[in-house]
Design an enzyme around this catalytic site. Structure first.
Site, mmCIF file in Angstrom:
data_model
loop_
_atom_site.group_PDB
_atom_site.id
_atom_site.type_symbol
_atom_site.label_atom_id
_atom_site.label_comp_id
_atom_site.label_asym_id
_atom_site.label_seq_id
_atom_site.Cartn_x
_atom_site.Cartn_y
_atom_site.Cartn_z
ATOM 1 N N HIS A 17 -37.681 -7.867 -24.484
ATOM 2 C CA HIS A 17 -38.517 -8.832 -24.167
ATOM 3 C C HIS A 17 -38.238 -9.897 -23.124
ATOM 4 O O HIS A 17 -38.793 -10.207 -22.175
ATOM 5 C CB HIS A 17 -38.990 -9.944 -25.437
ATOM 6 N N LYS A 41 -48.899 -9.814 -40.524
ATOM 7 C CA LYS A 41 -47.552 -9.445 -40.390
ATOM 8 C C LYS A 41 -46.770 -10.193 -41.437
ATOM 9 O O LYS A 41 -47.017 -11.496 -41.551
ATOM 10 C CB LYS A 41 -46.619 -9.387 -39.192
ATOM 11 N N ARG A 90 -43.317 0.536 -23.756
ATOM 12 C CA ARG A 90 -42.103 1.047 -23.700
ATOM 13 C C ARG A 90 -42.444 2.656 -23.811
ATOM 14 O O ARG A 90 -41.693 3.445 -23.036
ATOM 15 C CB ARG A 90 -41.293 0.794 -25.027
ATOM 16 N N SER A 128 -38.173 -4.982 -31.991
ATOM 17 C CA SER A 128 -37.742 -5.908 -33.181
ATOM 18 C C SER A 128 -37.538 -5.234 -34.383
ATOM 19 O O SER A 128 -36.684 -5.617 -35.047
ATOM 20 C CB SER A 128 -38.757 -6.948 -33.125
#
Length: 171
Positions: A17, A41, A90, A128
């Site tokens: 990030h 979440k 990614r 993460s």
């Protein structure tokens, strides 16, 4: 002034990030890292903790500001007078989901562009979720996160050395 918004849950912020934030700061006059409140979440860190960790980790970066938001991203971007959203990719697997979001955001507000950036190759594996799992299992996350995040993870997960609900990423 060209403003870009970099939204995310940042639970926690990783060096991947941070790589995108630093590169965006070289391309835009102002970068707003928008830490999202997401009821779907169950974050490890509270919204305020995530905001403070991003703030601490980006201190010293010119033209970077940290904020929180909830609701529709494009509405937030318009309120901030932003021209673009940055999203990190990614792997190919990220693209399909991000592409759908970008198209929906364009449908909601044609004035806001979405730009995709790839992190440095050394961060393409980093997420993460993986960082939290490594930390939870007692591993060293210092190569993957800023120092403030490493310290916060260690403090938050002290005594919780067990897999996340739903299983470990290390099956």
């Amino acid at each position: 002034m060209r403003t870009v918004i970099y939204p995310g849950s940042f639970d926690p912020l990783t060096n991947g990030h941070l790589d995108l934030i630093e590169r965006a700061a070289r391309l835009f006059d102002r970068v707003i890292v928008a830490v999202a409140e997401n009821d779907a979440k169950q974050p490890l860190f509270t919204l305020e903790e995530r905001r403070r960790l991003v703030e601490c980790s980006t201190r010293g970066l010119p033209h970077v500001r940290v904020d929180t938001f909830e609701g529709l991203l494009v509405e937030y971007v318009v309120r901030q007078k932003g021209q673009a959203i940055i999203r990190g990719l990614r792997a190919v697997s990220d693209f399909e989901f991000e592409f759908q979001l970008a198209l929906m955001n364009r449908k909601l507000c044609e004035k806001v562009e979405t730009l995709f950036m790839m992190p440095k190759d050394t961060y393409t594996f980093l997420s993460s979720r993986v960082v939290k799992e490594i930390s939870r299992l007692g591993g060293d996350v210092s190569p993957f996160v800023p120092p403030a995040v490493r310290k916060a993870l260690r403090s938050k997960l002290r005594g919780r050395r067990h897999p996340t609900p739903g299983g470990s990423v290390w099956h």
